[in-house]
Scaffold this motif. Structure first.
Motif, mmCIF file in Angstrom:
data_model
loop_
_atom_site.group_PDB
_atom_site.id
_atom_site.type_symbol
_atom_site.label_atom_id
_atom_site.label_comp_id
_atom_site.label_asym_id
_atom_site.label_seq_id
_atom_site.Cartn_x
_atom_site.Cartn_y
_atom_site.Cartn_z
ATOM 1 N N ALA A 24 92.208 -31.998 17.198
ATOM 2 C CA ALA A 24 91.360 -31.507 18.284
ATOM 3 C C ALA A 24 89.975 -31.116 17.773
ATOM 4 O O ALA A 24 88.955 -31.373 18.426
ATOM 5 C CB ALA A 24 92.028 -30.313 18.967
ATOM 6 N N ARG A 25 89.924 -30.513 16.600
ATOM 7 C CA ARG A 25 88.655 -30.046 16.036
ATOM 8 C C ARG A 25 87.746 -31.216 15.676
ATOM 9 O O ARG A 25 86.517 -31.107 15.727
ATOM 10 C CB ARG A 25 88.946 -29.209 14.789
ATOM 11 N N LEU A 26 88.354 -32.331 15.284
ATOM 12 C CA LEU A 26 87.585 -33.486 14.816
ATOM 13 C C LEU A 26 87.006 -34.327 15.945
ATOM 14 O O LEU A 26 86.214 -35.245 15.691
ATOM 15 C CB LEU A 26 88.475 -34.376 13.942
ATOM 16 N N ALA A 27 87.359 -34.054 17.149
ATOM 17 C CA ALA A 27 86.890 -34.863 18.281
ATOM 18 C C ALA A 27 85.368 -34.932 18.299
ATOM 19 O O ALA A 27 84.678 -33.908 18.305
ATOM 20 C CB ALA A 27 87.406 -34.265 19.588
ATOM 21 N N GLY A 28 84.837 -36.140 18.253
ATOM 22 C CA GLY A 28 83.396 -36.339 18.299
ATOM 23 C C GLY A 28 82.674 -36.102 16.997
ATOM 24 O O GLY A 28 81.436 -36.144 16.956
ATOM 25 N N ARG A 29 83.406 -35.849 15.918
ATOM 26 C CA ARG A 29 82.781 -35.584 14.624
ATOM 27 C C ARG A 29 83.046 -36.732 13.654
ATOM 28 O O ARG A 29 84.126 -37.334 13.670
ATOM 29 C CB ARG A 29 83.322 -34.294 14.007
#
Length: 219
Positions: free
Chosen positions: A144-149
């Motif tokens: 979830a934290r990595l979304a778009g990164r």
């Protein structure tokens, strides 16, 4: 002053420090440490009584712990890649993910691995199940934290990525990342392709037979 890293190529935490050194082509001497050898263990204990590697020697300074080593390099031997963002909030994000990787991927992964080398009568099946559950929770949080990164803490490679590279490699060997975590699986692939980690991983290949659960035959 010349830098000397006391380490073993197969150790996840040693690989974490190596990634930082390789990212900026920082000159250093690699001091191979085999804890099964009395002289090596004694040399490490003389530097750091907990007998944990990696340890970096920088002139008169002795710097233990991979995360601290990377911050030391960032401050005293900076290069094009800066491992802690100048923005304080971004730096907190990098440190947060670094802590999640160390505490909720690396630590439970080591629990599973070390349990495999215990005598059968001393194994902790309940503890291993708990460790695998923690890894699963970390996978979901990271996905979830990595979304778009592109990288763990944003668009710039950082301290968090240095640890996530070996952390996700070995965690996936212990508890394969589910296909539903597409962002995390893609991130792991980017880490494997990063030249700094690809180099550390190649240097570790001769020691894959040491993995107590058996060489999984994949990176």
């Amino acid at each position: 002053m010349a830098l000397t890293l006391f380490a073993h190529p197969f150790s996840a935490y040693c690989q974490k420090a190596l990634v930082a050194l390789y990212e900026n082509a920082t000159p250093f001497e690699f001091r191979f440490v085999n804890l099964g050898e009395e002289a090596d263990a004694a040399a490490l204990a003389a530097l750091w009584p907990f007998r944990k590697f990696p340890v970096l020697v920088d002139g008169a300074a002795m710097v233990p712990e991979a995360s601290i080593i990377i911050e030391h390099l960032d401050r005293h031997h900076p290069g094009p890649v800066r491992f802690l963002p100048e923005d304080s909030d971004a730096a907190i994000e990098a440190r947060l993910i670094d802590r999640v990787v160390d505490n909720y991927l690396m630590t439970p992964m080591q629990k599973v691995v070390l349990d495999a080398i215990r005598p059968p009568e001393a194994r902790d099946g309940f503890g291993v199940d708990q460790a695998r559950a923690v890894i699963g929770t970390a996978y979901a949080w990271l996905d979830a934290r990595l979304a778009g990164r592109s990288w763990a803490a944003g668009e710039a490679f950082s301290l968090a990525d240095c640890g996530a590279a070996p952390g996700l490699l070995y965690a996936d060997w212990v508890a394969p990342i589910p296909e539903r975590f597409a962002a995390l699986r893609a991130y792991r692939a980017r880490l494997l392709a990063r030249p700094s980690y690809a180099r550390a991983l190649d240097e570790a290949r001769p020691y894959r037979h040491l993995f107590p659960l058996g060489d999984p035959g994949r990176d």
